[in-house]
Motif scaffolding. Structure first.
Motif, PDB file in Angstrom:
ATOM      1  N   LEU A   2       0.824  -1.207   0.000  1.00 29.03           N
ATOM      2  CA  LEU A   2       0.000   0.000   0.000  1.00 29.03           C
ATOM      3  C   LEU A   2       0.857   1.255   0.000  1.00 29.03           C
ATOM      4  N   ALA A   3       1.921   1.263   0.772  1.00 27.61           N
ATOM      5  CA  ALA A   3       2.780   2.445   0.843  1.00 27.61           C
ATOM      6  C   ALA A   3       3.459   2.732  -0.489  1.00 27.61           C
ATOM      7  N   SER A   4       3.853   1.680  -1.221  1.00 31.70           N
ATOM      8  CA  SER A   4       4.500   1.888  -2.513  1.00 31.70           C
ATOM      9  C   SER A   4       3.504   2.296  -3.590  1.00 31.70           C
ATOM     10  N   GLY A   5       2.244   1.869  -3.455  1.00 31.86           N
ATOM     11  CA  GLY A   5       1.251   2.186  -4.472  1.00 31.86           C
ATOM     12  C   GLY A   5       0.486   3.461  -4.216  1.00 31.86           C
ATOM     13  N   CYS A   6       0.445   3.921  -2.971  1.00 32.81           N
ATOM     14  CA  CYS A   6      -0.286   5.156  -2.610  1.00 32.81           C
ATOM     15  C   CYS A   6       0.656   6.108  -1.878  1.00 32.81           C
ATOM     16  N   PRO A   7       1.564   6.760  -2.588  1.00 30.60           N
ATOM     17  CA  PRO A   7       2.496   7.676  -1.898  1.00 30.60           C
ATOM     18  C   PRO A   7       1.820   8.917  -1.349  1.00 30.60           C
ATOM     19  N   ASN A   8       0.617   9.248  -1.839  1.00 31.26           N
ATOM     20  CA  ASN A   8      -0.102  10.430  -1.367  1.00 31.26           C
ATOM     21  C   ASN A   8      -1.154  10.094  -0.312  1.00 31.26           C
ATOM     22  N   LEU A   9      -1.001   8.977   0.350  1.00 31.52           N
ATOM     23  CA  LEU A   9      -1.960   8.531   1.354  1.00 31.52           C
ATOM     24  C   LEU A   9      -2.066   9.539   2.498  1.00 31.52           C
ATOM     25  N   ARG A  10      -3.305   9.869   2.860  1.00 30.01           N
ATOM     26  CA  ARG A  10      -3.539  10.831   3.934  1.00 30.01           C
ATOM     27  C   ARG A  10      -4.264  10.224   5.134  1.00 30.01           C
ATOM     28  N   ARG A  11      -5.071   9.193   4.889  1.00 30.59           N
ATOM     29  CA  ARG A  11      -5.854   8.594   5.984  1.00 30.59           C
ATOM     30  C   ARG A  11      -5.794   7.077   5.871  1.00 30.59           C
ATOM     31  N   LEU A  12      -5.495   6.417   6.989  1.00 30.89           N
ATOM     32  CA  LEU A  12      -5.317   4.971   6.995  1.00 30.89           C
ATOM     33  C   LEU A  12      -5.967   4.375   8.235  1.00 30.89           C
ATOM     34  N   LEU A  13      -6.724   3.276   8.041  1.00 36.50           N
ATOM     35  CA  LEU A  13      -7.319   2.502   9.118  1.00 36.50           C
ATOM     36  C   LEU A  13      -6.815   1.076   8.990  1.00 36.50           C
ATOM     37  N   SER A  18       2.234  -4.107  12.903  1.00 37.35           N
ATOM     38  CA  SER A  18       3.417  -4.112  13.758  1.00 37.35           C
ATOM     39  C   SER A  18       4.224  -2.836  13.536  1.00 37.35           C
ATOM     40  N   GLU A  19       5.295  -2.733  14.274  1.00 40.99           N
ATOM     41  CA  GLU A  19       6.148  -1.548  14.173  1.00 40.99           C
ATOM     42  C   GLU A  19       6.746  -1.395  12.780  1.00 40.99           C
ATOM     43  N   LEU A  20       7.195  -2.510  12.169  1.00 45.33           N
ATOM     44  CA  LEU A  20       7.825  -2.451  10.856  1.00 45.33           C
ATOM     45  C   LEU A  20       6.841  -2.038   9.771  1.00 45.33           C
ATOM     46  N   GLY A  21       5.614  -2.521   9.867  1.00 47.65           N
ATOM     47  CA  GLY A  21       4.619  -2.144   8.872  1.00 47.65           C
ATOM     48  C   GLY A  21       4.297  -0.667   8.909  1.00 47.65           C
ATOM     49  N   LEU A  22       4.172  -0.102  10.097  1.00 43.39           N
ATOM     50  CA  LEU A  22       3.893   1.329  10.215  1.00 43.39           C
ATOM     51  C   LEU A  22       5.089   2.178   9.792  1.00 43.39           C
ATOM     52  N   LEU A  23       6.292   1.660  10.005  1.00 43.28           N
ATOM     53  CA  LEU A  23       7.478   2.399   9.566  1.00 43.28           C
ATOM     54  C   LEU A  23       7.541   2.511   8.048  1.00 43.28           C
ATOM     55  N   SER A  24       7.151   1.445   7.355  1.00 43.64           N
ATOM     56  CA  SER A  24       7.141   1.497   5.893  1.00 43.64           C
ATOM     57  C   SER A  24       6.137   2.518   5.390  1.00 43.64           C
ATOM     58  N   VAL A  25       4.990   2.625   6.047  1.00 40.68           N
ATOM     59  CA  VAL A  25       4.004   3.631   5.660  1.00 40.68           C
ATOM     60  C   VAL A  25       4.521   5.030   5.964  1.00 40.68           C
ATOM     61  N   THR A  44       2.691  12.395   3.580  1.00 38.45           N
ATOM     62  CA  THR A  44       1.515  13.248   3.743  1.00 38.45           C
ATOM     63  C   THR A  44       0.452  12.627   4.643  1.00 38.45           C
ATOM     64  N   LEU A  45       0.743  11.504   5.295  1.00 34.85           N
ATOM     65  CA  LEU A  45      -0.227  10.850   6.166  1.00 34.85           C
ATOM     66  C   LEU A  45      -0.592  11.767   7.329  1.00 34.85           C
ATOM     67  N   GLN A  46      -1.902  12.034   7.474  1.00 33.32           N
ATOM     68  CA  GLN A  46      -2.376  12.954   8.506  1.00 33.32           C
ATOM     69  C   GLN A  46      -3.325  12.302   9.505  1.00 33.32           C
ATOM     70  N   VAL A  47      -4.061  11.279   9.067  1.00 32.79           N
ATOM     71  CA  VAL A  47      -5.044  10.623   9.934  1.00 32.79           C
ATOM     72  C   VAL A  47      -4.716   9.135  10.005  1.00 32.79           C
ATOM     73  N   GLN A 102       5.770  12.243  10.677  1.00 34.47           N
ATOM     74  CA  GLN A 102       6.070  13.615  11.070  1.00 34.47           C
ATOM     75  C   GLN A 102       4.866  14.540  10.974  1.00 34.47           C
ATOM     76  N   ASN A 103       3.948  14.272  10.032  1.00 31.62           N
ATOM     77  CA  ASN A 103       2.823  15.182   9.795  1.00 31.62           C
ATOM     78  C   ASN A 103       1.502  14.646  10.321  1.00 31.62           C
ATOM     79  N   LEU A 104       1.539  13.672  11.201  1.00 32.34           N
ATOM     80  CA  LEU A 104       0.319  13.088  11.741  1.00 32.34           C
ATOM     81  C   LEU A 104      -0.409  14.103  12.630  1.00 32.34           C
ATOM     82  N   GLN A 105      -1.702  14.303  12.359  1.00 34.55           N
ATOM     83  CA  GLN A 105      -2.489  15.287  13.094  1.00 34.55           C
ATOM     84  C   GLN A 105      -3.643  14.671  13.878  1.00 34.55           C
ATOM     85  N   ILE A 106      -4.227  13.598  13.368  1.00 39.04           N
ATOM     86  CA  ILE A 106      -5.356  12.950  14.030  1.00 39.04           C
ATOM     87  C   ILE A 106      -5.003  11.479  14.244  1.00 39.04           C
TER      88      ILE A 106
END
Length: 496
Positions: free
Chosen positions: A190-201, A206-213, A219-222, A240-244
């Motif tokens: 998902l991270a490689s295919g959606c570089p402009n991802l802003r919201r993720l559920l 795990s820690e490694l999966g979130l690091l890749s995102v 631009t991930l904010q939510v 770095q840009n997480l707001q919610i």
């Protein structure tokens, strides 16, 4: 003699929409377009001997496309602009027109809920929807029969249950979620295919999966994390840009995980730009909440749902410098201890205090909370248990309240409502809904006078409430008529 059709060169889609062109004239006059295409077809047949087979095949295909689909002469940019103006209810029908419309409609989709995990792993998700910015992976991560007639639903999570299984196995089990390795693999794709991802559920990451995102999606904010723990929160520090942020640790009947002061401290040091934070089923104490309050100085809204905090954590809220909204949802208790450090002070920036489906039975903890929220302007009680006259009287210290809402508070009486409202000198809005022990006949003259000064007033304590005898002679209707004249002169209306 031969004739060939050249595709018009559209320099700017906006320019073509603003000024008419020869294509617009043709599309408006359908008969003229069909006449030209018919002549072109006749001429191509008359010159059949002079054209090569490949050129003749190309010309026949072009003429067939123009006749069957008049929009084929439009560029993708123009057609996308047109499709974007149509309502969302027509998206499914528009995608059935042709393969081209299907691809263009997929480019307009920005938000999706993944139900099939293989659809993500195969990469078809990004081919079909290349411009996604909001992705929900929770339902796709659950292992449950899709054709089952039993559906288990929760506010935070829902899934199908196997109707052929033993009733003891109907409830959600740990094996009902994909493993962390499978989730991390999907997150990397998902991270490689959606570089402009802003919201993720996502659930069970795990820690490694979130690091890749975090690395591939700056631009991930939510972010909403289900079944998270302290170790998983280490991967959020790179966002770095997480707001919610929404952390869901424990969900009764579904899964259990632990978020303690360690995870809250890691979160506070990594996500310093948080504006909104929700802690659902999370543990912790004074130290963890204090770390968030001191490090996340931009935090404006804090939501606690079914929290398992240790006693004394409330006093840490006084360190929040910009907190404006505090919400309690489905909490069995506010604070077991009720300890308050008067030297620390209160939340001076807090404006809104909301309670929904909470148990308000501890007098000391509620008193401590109201001492922290002395500057609050809006208070809401919805479906709260234990809110009687004695507990509600503690709110009399909130003297700056301008808006008060009481809904489904069956233990509160008219006397208890009046004793608290008299001290609220700045109140302007009052809503009383489905409070069966508040009666019209028990409204005193002092309370009716207070009602007449309100700007926003909704009174429906029960189905029989008419608010006629209790408010007789207050002049409330006259004041309302005066406010109506300020906004609209009824004499100037047609037919008046």
């Amino acid at each position: 003699m031969s004739c060939s059709a050249e595709k018009p060169n559209f320099r700017s889609p906006l320019k073509e929409l603003q000024s008419p062109s020869w294509t617009d004239v043709w599309l408006k006059n359908k008969k003229a377009l069909n006449h030209v295409l018919f002549n072109m077809n006749l001429q191509s047949r008359s010159n059949k001997q002079t054209l090569s087979p490949q050129l003749r095949k190309s010309l026949d295909f072009t003429l067939h496309s123009l006749v069957s689909d008049p929009t084929s002469i439009l560029s993708d940019e123009i057609l996308l602009c047109i499709l974007s103006k149509l309502p969302n209810s027509q998206r499914n029908s528009n995608s059935l027109v042709s393969k081209r419309w299907l691809n263009l409609q997929g480019r307009l989709v920005r938000s999706i809920k993944v139900l099939d995990w293989d659809f993500l792993l195969s990469g078809r998700l990004f081919i079909r929807f290349p411009n996604l910015i909001h992705v929900d992976l929770v339902n796709g991560s659950l292992i449950s029969p899709r054709n089952s007639g039993i559906f288990c639903s929760h506010k935070l999570l829902s899934c199908h249950l196997d109707c052929n299984a033993d009733p003891k196995d109907w409830f959600f089990k740990e094996r009902s979620v994909l493993s962390s390795d499978e989730i991390d693999k999907g997150l990397r794709i998902l991270a490689s295919g959606c570089p402009n991802l802003r919201r993720l559920l996502v659930v069970n990451a795990s820690e490694l999966g979130l690091l890749s995102v975090a690395e591939e999606c700056p631009t991930l904010q939510v972010l909403e994390l289900h079944r998270c723990n302290d170790q998983v929160l280490r991967g959020i520090a790179a966002c770095q840009n997480l707001q919610i942020l929404r952390l869901i640790g424990n969900v009764d009947g579904f899964y259990k995980s632990s978020v303690t002061d360690i995870g809250l401290t890691i979160l506070a040091q990594g996500c310093k730009r948080l504006v909104k934070l929700e802690l659902s089923g999370c543990e912790g104490s004074y130290e963890g909440v204090k770390a968030i309050a001191q490090c996340c100085q931009m935090l404006e809204e804090l939501i606690l749902r079914d929290h398992r905090m240790e006693g004394g954590w409330l006093s840490a809220l006084s360190y929040c410098e910009n907190l404006k909204t505090l919400r309690f949802l489905s909490c069995k208790s506010i604070d077991h201890c009720g300890w308050f450090d008067e030297d620390v002070g209160s939340c001076r920036t807090l404006e809104r205090l909301h309670f929904e489906k909470c148990q308000l039975r501890n007098k000391e903890s509620l008193r401590t909370l109201f001492l922290l929220c002395q500057e609050v302007r809006e208070v809401i009680f919805q479906n709260c248990w234990g809110l009687d006259n004695e507990m509600f009287s503690l709110s009399s210290g909130l003297r700056k309240v301008k808006s008060l809402c009481l809904e489904s508070c069956s233990l509160l009486t008219t006397e208890g409502l009046e004793s608290a409202l008299i001290s609220c000198k700045e109140i302007q809005s009052l809503k009383v809904i489905s409070c069966s022990n508040i009666k019209d006949s028990e409204i005193s003259p002092a309370l009716s006078t207070l009602f007449s000064t309100l700007i926003d007033f909704q009174w429906r304590p029960d189905t029989k409430s008419l608010l006629s005898a209790g408010l007789a002679g207050t002049g409330m209707r006259k004041r309302g008529n005066r406010y109506f004249k300020k906004t609209c002169d009824w004499k100037s209306l047609p037919g008046a």
